[in-house]
Enzyme design. Structure first.
Site, mmCIF file in Angstrom:
data_model
loop_
_atom_site.group_PDB
_atom_site.id
_atom_site.type_symbol
_atom_site.label_atom_id
_atom_site.label_comp_id
_atom_site.label_asym_id
_atom_site.label_seq_id
_atom_site.Cartn_x
_atom_site.Cartn_y
_atom_site.Cartn_z
ATOM 1 N N CYS A 2 -29.705 -15.484 -6.160
ATOM 2 C CA CYS A 2 -30.097 -15.505 -7.239
ATOM 3 C C CYS A 2 -30.185 -14.176 -8.052
ATOM 4 O O CYS A 2 -29.689 -13.125 -7.588
ATOM 5 C CB CYS A 2 -31.508 -16.019 -7.222
ATOM 6 S SG CYS A 2 -31.468 -17.603 -6.243
ATOM 7 N N ARG A 50 -31.539 -18.899 -10.654
ATOM 8 C CA ARG A 50 -31.208 -19.507 -9.459
ATOM 9 C C ARG A 50 -29.546 -20.031 -9.367
ATOM 10 O O ARG A 50 -29.170 -20.638 -10.244
ATOM 11 C CB ARG A 50 -32.130 -20.605 -9.044
ATOM 12 C CG ARG A 50 -31.905 -21.007 -7.477
ATOM 13 C CD ARG A 50 -33.026 -22.231 -7.463
ATOM 14 N NE ARG A 50 -32.892 -22.689 -5.948
ATOM 15 C CZ ARG A 50 -33.316 -23.925 -5.528
ATOM 16 N NH1 ARG A 50 -33.605 -24.893 -6.345
ATOM 17 N NH2 ARG A 50 -32.902 -24.233 -4.266
ATOM 18 N N VAL A 53 -28.489 -22.893 -3.220
ATOM 19 C CA VAL A 53 -27.719 -22.934 -2.096
ATOM 20 C C VAL A 53 -28.251 -23.828 -1.079
ATOM 21 O O VAL A 53 -27.579 -24.645 -0.524
ATOM 22 C CB VAL A 53 -27.383 -21.673 -1.631
ATOM 23 C CG1 VAL A 53 -26.632 -21.680 -0.097
ATOM 24 C CG2 VAL A 53 -26.397 -20.912 -2.420
ATOM 25 N N GLU A 79 -30.396 -14.784 1.198
ATOM 26 C CA GLU A 79 -30.466 -15.973 2.371
ATOM 27 C C GLU A 79 -31.154 -15.262 3.715
ATOM 28 O O GLU A 79 -30.534 -14.226 4.083
ATOM 29 C CB GLU A 79 -29.077 -16.323 2.635
ATOM 30 C CG GLU A 79 -28.187 -16.764 1.718
ATOM 31 C CD GLU A 79 -28.857 -18.187 0.932
ATOM 32 O OE1 GLU A 79 -29.710 -18.776 1.714
ATOM 33 O OE2 GLU A 79 -28.287 -18.609 0.025
ATOM 34 N N ASP A 102 -35.471 -21.370 2.468
ATOM 35 C CA ASP A 102 -35.982 -20.334 2.969
ATOM 36 C C ASP A 102 -36.835 -19.285 2.054
ATOM 37 O O ASP A 102 -37.677 -18.395 2.791
ATOM 38 C CB ASP A 102 -34.722 -19.235 3.612
ATOM 39 C CG ASP A 102 -33.996 -19.062 2.409
ATOM 40 O OD1 ASP A 102 -34.085 -19.715 1.226
ATOM 41 O OD2 ASP A 102 -32.979 -18.153 2.187
ATOM 42 N N SER A 380 -17.009 -13.542 4.114
ATOM 43 C CA SER A 380 -16.036 -12.180 3.754
ATOM 44 C C SER A 380 -16.009 -11.379 5.190
ATOM 45 O O SER A 380 -17.233 -11.352 5.952
ATOM 46 C CB SER A 380 -16.670 -11.517 2.547
ATOM 47 O OG SER A 380 -15.793 -10.270 2.720
ATOM 48 N N GLY A 381 -14.944 -10.834 5.364
ATOM 49 C CA GLY A 381 -14.846 -9.711 6.474
ATOM 50 C C GLY A 381 -15.025 -8.337 6.375
ATOM 51 O O GLY A 381 -15.022 -7.537 6.775
#
Length: 610
Positions: A2, A50, A53, A79, A102, A380-381
């Site tokens: 967000c 927002r 998720v 998160e 959360d 993602s790496g």
């Protein structure tokens, strides 16, 4: 994921300033396209945009937990991956929950533990809590700085926002830039705290800012420390495998479609393999994770290597996707689309800055836009090179011996936009770099018995994790959130970072190559070709039409007097007049940055005072 914003002030009643908080919140609509809200009290106003998720119905914000007649209000972005465990603990302590989000776990955790709640959170987050009981504003940023948070002084108080553009919607804050800000931007040192914008600060990664009637205080609740490594080689590999596995699997919770970024390199392939396996375990053997890579329409026939790239990604990404069993797609971009002024303008607006990496930024922005049509969350790496020692500067003698920030050997003066001689004399960037380097080395934790090799490698890793990584995370956050896409970075799990930081360099390079530990831990997760593949940076187009179009845009930028006040026209004209059809990477980046400077000046119209 967000966007958050707001302020606390003891001079004005915030309830009388609803249009202000609504305007600040509206600037963050791209970060949160699904919903928005504001909260106003006597001493503070909070706004929220927002991106839904988790718990799309119950997670509306700002979220309020009333205690008697005084509210505790939270505006939160990010998160927290251990929120289920925290929720169970809080329930055992008597707390009741109204949502599955959360967000509510963070709010009730603050009610239980106060500021100490930050020590219990695992994830990526930035949030603000206004506590009416104590008339106190609390700003918090995650340990690695994955999520952004800025603040600035206002009359009698403090304003905050995910992005500076929201601050500038406050009537007391204007887009101003001074010599210190230009020095921060064009030195390419990527520190945190001070920013390009005068008066605008970043909350430090792993940092807290509190503001109440007694004033403002800053505090770090987490930073890297040094301690002895006790595990033998086999145990170390096993521990790394466990930590990476745990980081990937815990980042899969979402009530919206999820995917992975799969470039065909070691880092992204390992994460994708672990995530795909976890989804099959949770949802059945037929479940296939979607994966995405980027390419350019000219690459298959015209790829040529440069200082950053050793091979064409697409064949490796396709092979990795087939090996893992993902539903893989390659997003193919027309290099000419990267020249579109509207695309470039959107990128500069997302960054709030003229400092970027040109076509690599624009292509990432377009890639995220294509992915957003299919998913809301992507893994993602990013950060594996910093955590496991993947960059050339960890291995090349000239970088090991250099008495400066190692990336400046690649991205320094040749790649930096040359500054007007008068401005360069004022900024004295060389002296600033030297002073900053001394300060940065002084902050590196060491063990008393380190060998010279271990001592130097710890310095390089600390510099990479605390500076270089920050601009990559900034880029990833701003460009993804501008498309309403949440990108999660498992390699930024603080437990993994702590463990790898204290693993001896001899174990990180025991096969004579970069990222030995990750390669060993990734056995069985990637095809042999990917495991053996050397480090390859994010792809860039090599199409001659792109270089030609970029030169045209740079010439137009240099026609503007305000650009010539900052940029060294003579040096840039020499680059523009180069007879080479394909510009070397560093020279091309110079032109990219003068084009972005023109766009930034036009969009923000900053007051520049030197």
């Amino acid at each position: 994921m967000c966007g958050i914003t707001g302020w606390a002030s003891f001079r004005h009643n915030a309830r009388d300033r609803r249009p202000v908080i609504e305007a600040m919140t509206a600037t963050l609509a791209r970060r949160g396209p699904d919903a928005g809200g504001v909260w106003l009290g006597a001493g503070a106003a909070l706004g929220h945009r927002r991106l839904s998720v988790l718990d799309p119905v119950g997670g509306a914000q700002p979220m309020t937990d009333r205690h008697a007649d005084r509210a505790v209000v939270l505006s939160y972005s990010g998160e927290v991956y251990n929120h289920h465990q925290l929720r169970a603990e809080l329930r055992s302590l008597g707390h009741e929950f109204d949502t599955r989000s959360d967000t509510e776990t963070v709010l009730r955790g603050y009610r239980q533990w106060g500021e100490a709640v930050v020590d219990r959170l695992e994830g990526m987050y930035a949030f603000a809590i206004w506590d009416e009981r104590h008339e106190r504003l609390l700003l918090v940023r995650d340990r690695l700085g994955v999520k952004p948070l800025h603040w600035a002084r206002i009359e009698g108080g403090l304003a905050f926002a995910s992005e500076p553009k929201a601050l500038f919607a406050h009537p007391e804050l204007d887009p101003r830039v001074d010599a210190a800000g230009l020095r921060e931007a064009y030195s390419l040192l990527f520190g945190t705290g001070a920013t390009l914008w005068a008066g605008v600060q970043e909350v430090q990664p792993g940092g807290l800012v509190t503001f109440d009637r007694s004033g403002l205080r800053e505090h770090r609740y987490w930073q890297l420390t040094a301690h002895p490594h006790r595990d033998d080689p086999a145990t170390t590999v096993e521990r790394v495998r466990h930590l990476v596995d745990q980081a990937a699997r815990t980042r899969l919770e979402a009530d919206v479609p999820l995917c992975s970024l799969l470039s065909g390199g070691l880092d992204s392939t390992v994460i994708t393999a672990l995530a795909a396996d976890e989804l099959r375990r949770r949802e059945g053997s037929a479940r296939r994770l979607r994966s995405f890579a980027v390419d350019y329409s000219d690459q298959a026939e015209k790829f040529t290597g440069d200082v950053l790239r050793t091979g064409h990604d697409t064949p490796f990404a396709i092979e990795a996707g087939a090996f893992i069993g993902t539903e893989h797609a390659t997003v193919v971009l027309d290099p000419r689309a990267l020249l579109d002024p509207e695309h470039r303008r959107a990128v500069v607006a997302a960054r709030d800055s003229p400092i970027g990496v040109g076509d690599m930024d624009t292509s990432l922005y377009l890639l995220f836009g294509e992915i957003r049509a299919h998913a809301t969350v992507a893994l993602s790496g990013e950060a594996a090179d910093e955590v496991f020692g993947g960059y050339p500067w960890f291995h090349r003698p000239e970088a090991l011996a250099a008495r400066t920030f190692p990336w400046l050997l690649v991205t320094g003066d040749e790649a930096a936009m040359p500054l007007h001689p008068d401005l360069a004399a004022t900024l004295r960037i060389g002296e600033f770099r030297a002073d900053s380097y001394r300060d940065a080395l002084a902050a590196v934790p060491h063990l008393d018995d380190e060998s010279p090799v271990e001592h130097r490698q710890r310095e390089l890793q600390h510099l990479s994790l605390t500076r270089w990584l920050r601009q990559l995370l900034h880029r990833k956050d701003r460009l993804s959130m501008a498309q309403g896409l949440e990108v999660r970075v498992p390699y930024c799990d603080h437990r993994l970072v702590e463990y790898a930081f204290n693993t001896p360099w001899s174990l990180k390079s025991d096969d004579g190559r970069e990222k030995s530990l990750l390669r060993a831990a990734g056995q069985g997760l990637a095809p042999g070709s990917v495991l053996r593949r050397p480090k390859n940076h994010y792809p860039a187009t090599h199409h001659p039409d792109y270089d030609h179009g970029l030169r045209q845009l740079a010439r137009q930028a240099l026609d503007l007097p305000q650009v010539r006040d900052i940029a060294d026209e003579g040096a840039l004209r020499a680059t523009l007049d180069s007879p080479e059809e394909r510009l070397p990477w560093g020279q091309r980046l110079r032109l990219e940055r003068v084009v972005d400077l023109a766009l930034w000046l036009d969009q923000y119209r900053p007051t520049i005072s030197l």
